[in-house]
Design an enzyme around this catalytic site. Structure first.
Site, short mmCIF file in Angstrom:
data_model
loop_
_atom_site.label_atom_id
_atom_site.label_comp_id
_atom_site.label_asym_id
_atom_site.label_seq_id
_atom_site.Cartn_x
_atom_site.Cartn_y
_atom_site.Cartn_z
CB THR A 289 -2.63 -16.23 16.25
OG1 THR A 289 -1.86 -15.23 15.67
CG2 THR A 289 -1.97 -16.83 17.47
CE LYS B 133 2.39 -6.88 20.97
NZ LYS B 133 1.51 -7.42 22.08
CG ASP C 96 -11.94 0.34 22.18
OD1 ASP C 96 -10.74 -0.08 22.51
OD2 ASP C 96 -11.95 1.23 21.64
CE1 TYR D 243 1.83 -6.78 17.24
CE2 TYR D 243 4.14 -7.38 16.80
CZ TYR D 243 2.91 -7.71 17.46
OH TYR D 243 2.63 -8.84 18.07
CG ASP E 29 -12.44 -11.07 21.11
OD1 ASP E 29 -11.21 -11.44 21.34
OD2 ASP E 29 -13.19 -10.30 20.29
#
Length: 293
Positions: A205, A175, A73, A171, A38
């Site tokens: 989330t 994806k 990263d 996005y 992370d």
């Protein structure tokens, strides 16, 4: 602890919170050693000074599992390579890569800046490619050395990438790119013992709470049992598949297929194209609606 993934080593990217955290905990519960990656930034990509991966590692170790922190990263070429090397040096190998790290810049297309577009494509698409490329090189070398591993990759796409989503052009494009990458990688890497699949998860989330009504959405951990099975040796006959997960419902996505066709028998004239296309559209199933349309 379950023994489904006993002796196996996993990397989970974006595993400090949300779906990634749930994946890391689930894989560890089934016996995998986990590199918990992370980068520790906010949804806006800003450094928060937090180290959420450390908390996840502590949870895994408190339950008797093995885990290590990684703060790479994932869209950085060298950092992704070092992450794979960390798994090998710490736990003796790598068997599972779960590409999960996410990033959003929701805008209507005509309001999206070049910087926002580039940032989303970098994190979501390059952030899948770079770890997959370095892990794939490791698995290829292992195979050529006579040590072929039952390797598994689980990528993270989205309904936005499969059907599109209003206000999420960058996005959705990223994806959709993940879905295409999954198909190609599954074919190219099968010879090295690697399966490559993708999930399209639905969950409440921090990424979804600001964009949608999340009151009825599934929990992050509802997605993780599917990932755990896909990561197992038992899943060796499943590759190149996209699985949408919405709580208790899993759907095997159908993807692009050749549909209705017409053959002009020679070069098409522009005047004939319209009637032909309209007849094909009339005979074909209606496309899935775009989210938010």
């Amino acid at each position: 602890m379950s023994s489904l993934l006993a002796g196996r080593v996993a990397i989970v990217t974006g595993a400090g919170r949300g779906i990634g955290r749930a994946h890391a905990l689930e894989l560890a519960r089934h016996g995998a050693a986990v590199v918990v990656n992370d980068y520790g930034v906010s949804l806006a990509g800003e450094d928060t000074g937090e180290t959420p991966a450390e908390s996840v590692v502590a949870e895994i170790e408190a339950a008797g599992g093995r885990a290590v922190v990684n703060t790479a990263d994932v869209a950085d070429w060298d950092q992704s390579a070092a992450m794979v090397q960390q798994a090998v040096e710490t736990f003796g190998g790598l068997d599972i890569l779960v590409n999960n790290a996410g990033f959003v810049r929701d805008r209507m297309l005509v309001n999206t800046s070049e910087e926002e577009w580039d940032a989303v494509i970098r994190v979501l698409l390059k952030g899948h490619f770079a770890p997959l490329r370095h892990a794939g090189s490791y698995w290829r070398d292992e195979s050529k050395a006579g040590r072929q591993r039952a390797a598994r990759v689980i990528n993270t796409s989205s309904g936005a990438g499969l059907q599109g989503s209003v206000g999420q052009s960058a996005y959705s494009a990223a994806k959709a790119g993940v879905a295409g990458l999954t198909l190609v990688a599954a074919q190219e890497m099968g010879r090295y013992g690697v399966t490559v699949n993708a999930i399209a998860p639905v969950a409440k989330t921090r990424m979804t709470e600001g964009a949608f009504d999340t009151s009825e959405m599934a929990l992050p951990e509802d997605n993780s049992p599917i990932v755990a099975w896909l990561a197992s040796e038992d899943a060796g006959d499943v590759t190149g598949r996209m699985i949408e997960i919405d709580g208790s419902l899993i759907t095997l996505e159908d993807g692009w297929r050749h549909g209705e066709s017409r053959d002009a028998g020679g070069r098409w004239s522009a005047a004939d194209v319209g009637p032909a296309l309209r007849s094909m559209i009339a005979a074909a199933p209606a496309p899935e609606p775009v989210y938010g349309a």
